[in-house]
Write an enzyme that holds these catalytic residues in place. Structure first.
Site, PDB file in Angstrom:
ATOM      1  CG  ASN A  45      33.098  38.762  41.342  1.00 45.10           C
ATOM      2  OD1 ASN A  45      33.432  38.539  40.199  1.00 45.10           O
ATOM      3  ND2 ASN A  45      33.182  37.849  42.291  1.00 45.10           N
ATOM      4  CD  GLU A  47      36.045  37.741  45.869  1.00 35.67           C
ATOM      5  OE1 GLU A  47      37.120  37.210  46.227  1.00 35.67           O
ATOM      6  OE2 GLU A  47      34.977  37.105  45.722  1.00 35.67           O
ATOM      7  CB  CYS A  56      27.960  42.123  43.378  1.00 38.49           C
ATOM      8  SG  CYS A  56      27.704  41.288  44.932  1.00 38.49           S
ATOM      9  CD  GLU A  58      24.966  40.633  40.179  1.00 38.29           C
ATOM     10  OE1 GLU A  58      26.113  40.844  40.618  1.00 38.29           O
ATOM     11  OE2 GLU A  58      24.301  39.640  40.488  1.00 38.29           O
ATOM     12  CB  CYS A  90      23.484  39.057  46.172  1.00 34.03           C
ATOM     13  SG  CYS A  90      24.031  40.768  46.182  1.00 34.03           S
ATOM     14  CB  CYS A  93      22.971  42.905  42.961  1.00 35.92           C
ATOM     15  SG  CYS A  93      24.740  43.028  43.316  1.00 35.92           S
TER      16      CYS A  93
END
Ligand code: THU
Length: 137
Positions: A45, A47, A56, A58, A90, A93
């Site tokens: 990930n 940010e 993310c 994935e 999530c 994803c």
């Protein structure tokens, strides 16, 4: 797919998490994808101080795989060492993964306590996937 292969993929996801840029959430996530040619592609990930721009692990891994020409993903692993319990992909994803993985694709996910790792399929995580074959008509 054998459990040992999925656990090896989980190791690759855990290694990828160490490159995470997650100063805001302090939730480093790693993802690893086994592609049809046997190669393993990882992501983490990333940010941003404009929080909504976060990507993310994935989706980062999917972008790397597709950028390398690997569009067939055979297995997915997700790891986050910030918590004990398993950390599943999530919703966003899950949706993105369905673009390149059939519903039977195995998914393993775990937190620090690997004994609690969950093995499931993408179809279990995202049932009633709408328009699954839309791009393949
Ligand atoms: N995160 C992932 O990388 N994958 C998921 O499936 C869940 C959430 C990241 C996004 C954000 O950087 C941090 O975890 C906290 O939500």
């Amino acid at each position: 797919m054998e459990r040992s292969r999925l656990e090896a993929l989980l190791d690759a996801a855990a290694a990828a998490a160490s490159a995470s840029w997650s100063p805001y959430s302090r939730f480093p996530v790693g993802a690893a994808l086994e592609c049809a040619d046997g190669t393993v592609v990882t992501g983490t990930n990333v940010e941003n101080r404009s929080y909504g721009l976060t990507i993310c692990a994935e989706r980062s891994a999917v972008c790397t795989a597709v950028g390398r020409g690997s569009r067939d993903i055979r297995a997915v692993a997700v790891f986050c060492g910030a918590v004990d319990g398993p950390v599943p992909p999530c919703g966003a994803c899950r949706q993105v993964l369905t673009e390149f993985c059939p519903p039977a694709t195995p998914v393993i996910y775990a937190g620090r306590d690997r004994a609690r790792a969950v093995v499931t399929t993408l179809g279990e995580l995202l049932p009633s996937d709408s328009l699954h074959d839309f791009g393949r008509r």
